[in-house]
Write an enzyme that holds these catalytic residues in place. Structure first.
Site, PDB file in Angstrom:
ATOM      1  CB  SER A  52      40.025  39.125  13.496  1.00 43.96           C
ATOM      2  OG  SER A  52      39.039  38.914  12.517  1.00 43.96           O
ATOM      3  CG  ASP A 193      36.714  38.905  15.063  1.00 47.05           C
ATOM      4  OD1 ASP A 193      37.680  39.304  15.711  1.00 47.05           O
ATOM      5  OD2 ASP A 193      36.611  39.041  13.831  1.00 47.05           O
TER       6      ASP A 193
END
Length: 342
Positions: A52, A193
């Site tokens: 991320s 993510d």
């Protein structure tokens, strides 16, 4: 002994400012220690891993300029967050209404994020990065983790645009819409993510490095051949009251469950790596470093990118690296990065 120098950076949204500040300090210390103002993080690590926001930082450190040197300093990587964070995490009133603040649709329009990634990475490819790395995401169509690997990207099947890798690893559920990106042969991947399953990618980095070969390291790689620096995005100690949580339904659990998954994974990975390095000789045990910056004044929300909170996150990062204990550990890390180069 020469060792593989590994950097791993957690996910955590706008809190990526915190590891960014730590790494800017490490780069500054390296330059002062060597007397070389041109040294960058990419010169001192053999392998990087990111999830991320940590994935975006990793890509920023490894992206080349036209001379095939790191395009950005570590401070310039932090500045992406400080300069553009409020635009990326800015939901207009219509988006808030349409999404019921992230319940029925993504909370933020991804166009500002995508513009920032385009400006930073252009159309460079994963294969152009300066060092091997692994960036995490999750393939929702096939129901399995998807790992982007620079060291595999010579094969066009595994090659993607850097900006697309960054978009995929940061497509946090409820915050940004699912990324749909294509590799060099046009195969589409719907990705979200990597923080949903591995917010702390340090163990992923350890496992990947064990399968690789590095220059001047002839023996089989294991923990004893590694210097592993793992950096978190803020020690979030937020708890939830039983009286409130016991009556939550699906909507009430959306935000807490994401935070619990991310924080729980980060702590679990740290536990396992401590146990793993704990089996080594005493001196080698010290080559696993976990740095978890402390949030004192800033809001811990991953998407609070108000100008005030950006400043507070930066100040909390600066306060953390100024702590005597932390400063001493950063000095030890710098010494080891230089000692173990090969």
């Amino acid at each position: 002994m020469k060792k593989i120098r590994i950097l791993s950076i957690d996910g955590g949204g706008i809190r990526g400012i915190l590891p960014g500040v730590v790494l800017a300090q490490i780069e500054d210390k390296l330059q002062k220690k060597t007397g070389d103002p041109e040294i960058k993080l990419a010169d001192m690590f053999d392998f990087m891993a990111g999830t991320s926001t940590g994935g975006i930082l990793t890509l920023a450190y490894l992206t080349p300029n036209k001379k095939n040197r790191p395009k950005l300093t570590a401070q310039e990587a932090v500045n992406i967050y400080l300069d553009r964070g409020d635009e990326i995490f800015d939901a207009n009133i219509w988006q808030k209404i349409k999404s019921a603040n992230g319940v029925t649709d993504e909370k933020y329009d991804a166009s500002e994020l995508e513009e920032a990634l385009q400006d930073t990475f252009g159309d460079l490819k994963l294969s152009n990065l300066l060092k091997p790395c692994i960036i995490t995401s999750y393939d929702i169509r096939n129901g399995k983790p998807h790992f982007f690997k620079q060291h595999k990207a010579a094969n066009e099947i595994y090659n993607f645009k850097i900006k697309d890798v960054a978009r995929a690893t940061s497509a946090a559920p409820t915050y940004f819409e699912t990324a749909r990106i294509k590799n060099d042969i046009g195969t589409p991947y719907p990705l979200i993510d990597g923080g949903v399953f591995v917010n702390n990618p340090a163990l992923v980095a350890y496992s990947e490095v064990r399968t690789m070969q590095f220059e001047n390291i002839e023996e089989k790689i294991s923990a004893k051949n590694m210097l592993l620096i793992s950096i978190g995005t803020g020690s979030v100690r937020k708890g939830y009251e039983y009286k409130k949580a016991k009556n939550w339904g699906a909507v009430g659990w959306i935000k807490p469950i994401i935070e619990i998954m991310m924080s729980g994974n980060s702590q679990t990975v740290h536990y396992h790596l401590k146990q793993l390095f704990g089996t080594l000789k005493e001196e080698d045990q010290k080559d696993y470093h976990r740095l978890e910056p402390i949030i004192n004044t800033a809001d811990t929300e991953m998407d609070n990118a108000s100008l005030e909170n950006l400043q507070k996150l930066n100040e909390d990062g600066l306060a953390y690296i100024s702590m005597e204990k932390v400063d001493a550990e950063l000095d030890r890390i710098v010494d080891k990065l230089l000692k173990y180069q090969h």
